[in-house]
Design an enzyme around this catalytic site. Sequence first.
Site, PDB file in Angstrom:
ATOM      1  N   LYS A 161      64.940  18.886  49.906  1.00  0.00           N
ATOM      2  CA  LYS A 161      64.922  17.978  51.055  1.00  0.00           C
ATOM      3  C   LYS A 161      64.101  18.647  52.157  1.00  0.00           C
ATOM      4  O   LYS A 161      64.620  19.460  52.914  1.00  0.00           O
ATOM      5  CB  LYS A 161      66.341  17.707  51.553  1.00  0.00           C
ATOM      6  CG  LYS A 161      67.164  16.842  50.629  1.00  0.00           C
ATOM      7  CD  LYS A 161      68.591  16.691  51.114  1.00  0.00           C
ATOM      8  CE  LYS A 161      68.719  15.618  52.150  1.00  0.00           C
ATOM      9  NZ  LYS A 161      70.145  15.286  52.443  1.00  0.00           N
ATOM     10  N   GLU A 177      71.727   9.963  57.188  1.00  0.00           N
ATOM     11  CA  GLU A 177      71.102  10.110  55.875  1.00  0.00           C
ATOM     12  C   GLU A 177      71.395   8.906  54.976  1.00  0.00           C
ATOM     13  O   GLU A 177      70.692   8.675  53.998  1.00  0.00           O
ATOM     14  CB  GLU A 177      71.600  11.375  55.173  1.00  0.00           C
ATOM     15  CG  GLU A 177      71.170  12.653  55.861  1.00  0.00           C
ATOM     16  CD  GLU A 177      71.749  13.880  55.176  1.00  0.00           C
ATOM     17  OE1 GLU A 177      70.937  14.746  54.783  1.00  0.00           O
ATOM     18  OE2 GLU A 177      72.980  13.970  55.042  1.00  0.00           O
TER      19      GLU A 177
END
Length: 130
Positions: free
Chosen positions: A104, A26
Amino acid sequence: MAKPFGDRIILRGLKFLGIHGVNEDEKLFAQDFTVDIDAWLNMEKAAGTDNLNDTVSYSNMYRLVKEVVEGKHFDLLESLAESIAITIFSKFPLISDVRVRIGKPKVAAKYNADYVGVEIFRTSRVSLSS
C-alpha cells in the site's frame, strides 16, 4: 517450511485500485495497491512444445489478480493475499506454490517508505495430496 526453487512465473509491480483497509476512509475511496506474484510450476513440457496450452498465461494470471484486488473489500491485506493465492490455485492447477506480496504505497507515505504491506507463501492443497 522450505520455499520451492525452480521454474516459476514472475509478475512484478502490478498496479491496481482497490478498496481495502480497516479505517473508515479506506472503505470509502479506492487507493493504490502493488502486487508481486511468484508462481511455481514445471515448465519443461511448455519449453519443449513451445505451446501456451502447456503452461500458465501470465496475462490470464494478471487478469485474475486484478479481479480479486479490484473486487470484494477486505479489511486486512492478509485476507486479500490469501484470496489471491486460493484463486490462483483454483484457476491454474499446474501451479504448485505461490508467493503473493501486496503493498500500500499511500499508507507508506506516513512512514517515509515506498510501501507497507504483507507477503504470504502457500502450497497448493492439490499438490500436497498428490
